[in-house]
Scaffold this motif. Structure first.
Motif, PDB file in Angstrom:
ATOM      1  N   ALA A 472       0.827  -1.208   0.000  1.00  0.00           N
ATOM      2  CA  ALA A 472       0.000   0.000   0.000  1.00  0.00           C
ATOM      3  C   ALA A 472       0.859   1.255   0.000  1.00  0.00           C
ATOM      4  N   VAL A 473       1.972   1.220   0.727  1.00  0.00           N
ATOM      5  CA  VAL A 473       2.895   2.357   0.764  1.00  0.00           C
ATOM      6  C   VAL A 473       3.489   2.606  -0.612  1.00  0.00           C
ATOM      7  N   GLU A 474       3.959   1.555  -1.276  1.00  0.00           N
ATOM      8  CA  GLU A 474       4.558   1.711  -2.604  1.00  0.00           C
ATOM      9  C   GLU A 474       3.531   2.221  -3.610  1.00  0.00           C
ATOM     10  N   HIS A 475       2.291   1.758  -3.485  1.00  0.00           N
ATOM     11  CA  HIS A 475       1.237   2.216  -4.390  1.00  0.00           C
ATOM     12  C   HIS A 475       0.954   3.697  -4.189  1.00  0.00           C
ATOM     13  N   LEU A 476       0.932   4.143  -2.940  1.00  0.00           N
ATOM     14  CA  LEU A 476       0.681   5.550  -2.649  1.00  0.00           C
ATOM     15  C   LEU A 476       1.814   6.430  -3.179  1.00  0.00           C
ATOM     16  N   ILE A 477       3.036   5.969  -3.021  1.00  0.00           N
ATOM     17  CA  ILE A 477       4.179   6.716  -3.560  1.00  0.00           C
ATOM     18  C   ILE A 477       4.059   6.831  -5.084  1.00  0.00           C
ATOM     19  N   TYR A 478       3.616   5.767  -5.709  1.00  0.00           N
ATOM     20  CA  TYR A 478       3.442   5.787  -7.178  1.00  0.00           C
ATOM     21  C   TYR A 478       2.360   6.786  -7.590  1.00  0.00           C
ATOM     22  N   ILE A 479       1.247   6.808  -6.861  1.00  0.00           N
ATOM     23  CA  ILE A 479       0.159   7.744  -7.168  1.00  0.00           C
ATOM     24  C   ILE A 479       0.661   9.180  -7.099  1.00  0.00           C
ATOM     25  N   VAL A 480       1.413   9.497  -6.069  1.00  0.00           N
ATOM     26  CA  VAL A 480       1.931  10.858  -5.910  1.00  0.00           C
ATOM     27  C   VAL A 480       2.937  11.188  -7.000  1.00  0.00           C
ATOM     28  N   LYS A 481       3.772  10.223  -7.340  1.00  0.00           N
ATOM     29  CA  LYS A 481       4.765  10.432  -8.396  1.00  0.00           C
ATOM     30  C   LYS A 481       4.089  10.751  -9.730  1.00  0.00           C
TER      31      LYS A 481
END
Length: 484
Positions: A472-481
């Motif tokens: 979930a953390v990696e997915h959120l970082i991707y969304i922001v990127k």
């Protein structure tokens, strides 16, 4: 099986507890909170640690206004659900030696507050998130105002004004994003899209949300309500505030603020990092001067939250993972620390550190539990505080080495004032006051035993917690990127 059972069971339980009188109210409250923990355990057992939202509910609430009762659990929410459902029964257990007037109302308010916080941690609709945010505030207002210390009315009003004013900024931000969203809803996905459409207002959106979350955490310089409120609130209220409620602000930054206003975060990132680092040093220095043990722990909490905020705004996987496990660890440690001071205050009638000493000689079991909690708080390796602070400092180092150097002072300062406090309270010779101190027993021993096991267990083997939130953390970082 949907998340609705986690949200509504505490409400039903609170109403049921109101029917009980005196001593039976606390037993009923503990029973319902343990049932809630067991249900959370079932969700955890069925949870798949990927980036999806699971156990969801999505039903029309006020559909003509784009408002839906939409909630679910992903890896980030699961950590917060565990934090809430583990700590509430522990907090109720710590109250067993107290006698409260209108005990049924007191315990019902705790359960109502649990429901509000679970709404915050699972909401996938901005309006529902706001409702949970405010709903969690109302019970703690009455807990502090009715069962707090001598200055409870003045302090509670200050606390309420601070947090309610911050919430209004967030509500304005929500409404603005709703008007920008393509589908005119408060759905979290639509709000993310609305933020991208309103890039010219990114700084305004950022501050609208940031002020609300910074007050709740609290982050320097929005922290001034916290020490007085923590000191004047009844011990259970202080534990609810510090152990769980302040995490609402941290969670809000991760789930809502950064994904909604990524451009604003980039514009103000250095400012917020500076505020976080200043808060670490400021709170640590103030903690050195405290004579009241409960107040010292309050300032210590501000320093730890400052490090969590710095790790989040560095915005990398180490920082977010560190924040997730540190929120869990800090909640356990701070509840343990406030319970320690509750026991001392109840037995001896004082929290003044200079009036104590030698307690370890007459209460060896209490002294061991106290030491384990102190070591977890100062992040000794193989305790729960270590892995979170290591990841957070690593993330800040990746962002800026000088910020990391200053932020690292939280470990040094924390070790000094916490160990000095332990030495002055527990070591040395007993005096007329402390010679009468009795060792822990019954519910005290059970609560402190569970806390100590959690501190050691999470310290020795933190991987299961990190695994829950990783995807979930990696997915959120991707969304922001992508948004940037």
């Amino acid at each position: 099986m949907t998340v609705s059972i986690l949200i509504f069971l505490p409400v039903i339980a609170a109403l049921a507890v109101l029917l009980f009188k005196n001593e039976s109210a606390k037993y009923a409250a503990l029973f319902f909170s343990v049932v809630e923990l067991a249900i959370a355990g079932v969700f955890l057992a069925k949870f798949v640690p990927d980036a999806t939202s699971q156990f969801g509910i999505d039903v029309p609430w006020l559909p003509q206004m784009g408002i839906y009762f939409k909630a679910g659990i992903d890896g980030i929410s699961m950590i917060m659900v565990l934090l809430t459902t583990v700590l509430v029964p522990l907090i109720i257990l710590t109250t067993y030696k107290h006698q409260y007037k209108n005990a049924n109302a007191f315990y019902a308010l705790i359960l109502f507050m649990q429901a509000g916080m679970l709404v915050v941690f699972t909401a996938l609709d901005g309006f529902l998130f706001y409702v949970g945010w405010e709903a969690a505030l109302i019970p703690i207002y009455f807990i502090c105002g009715l069962w707090g210390g001598e200055n409870r009315i003045r302090i509670t009003i200050k606390f309420f004004i601070y947090t309610f004013a911050g919430s209004l900024f967030m509500l304005l931000g929500m409404i603005f994003l709703y008007l920008q969203s393509p589908n005119q809803t408060y759905d979290i996905v639509d709000l993310y899209r609305g933020a991208r459409l309103a890039t010219g207002h990114s700084s305004l959106i950022f501050w609208a949300f940031f002020i609300a979350f910074a007050i709740k955490m609290p982050l320097f310089p929005f922290h001034t309500w916290q020490p007085d409120t923590y000191t004047e609130a009844p011990s259970a209220g202080t534990m609810m505030l510090s152990g769980i409620m302040l995490k609402m602000g941290v969670y809000g930054v991760i789930r809502w603020l950064v994904p909604i206003a990524p451009q604003g975060v980039m514009s103000w990132q250095n400012v917020v990092m500076g505020m976080s680092v200043i808060g670490i040093v400021y709170a640590s220095v103030i903690a050195f001067t405290q004579k009241d043990g409960k107040r010292l722990v309050a300032y210590s909490s501000i320093a730890h939250v400052g490090l969590i905020a710095a790790g989040i705004f560095a915005w990398n996987s180490q920082g977010l993972q560190g924040a997730m496990i540190q929120m869990l660890s800090h909640g356990i440690n701070v509840v343990g620390m406030f319970f320690i001071w509750d026991i001392i205050s109840r037995r001896l009638g004082t929290r003044t550190i200079s009036e104590l000493g030698g307690i370890a000689k007459v209460a060896p079991q209490f002294s061991i539990a106290f030491l384990i909690i102190v070591l977890g708080t100062v992040a000794l390796p193989l305790t729960n505080g270590f892995i979170g602070e290591f990841l957070l400092l690593n993330s800040v180092y990746q962002y800026n080495i000088w910020f990391a150097a200053v932020a690292g002072l939280t470990i040094i300062f924390g070790a000094v004032y916490m160990l000095r406090m332990y030495k002055n309270v527990m070591q040395g010779t007993t005096n007329e006051l402390t010679a009468t101190f009795t060792d822990i027993h019954g519910s005290e021993k059970l609560a402190l035993g569970i806390i100590c096991l959690l501190i050691i267990g999470l310290g020795v083997y933190p991987q299961p917690i990190l695994h829950i939130s990783a995807a979930a953390v990696e997915h959120l970082i991707y969304i922001v990127k992508v948004s940037r």
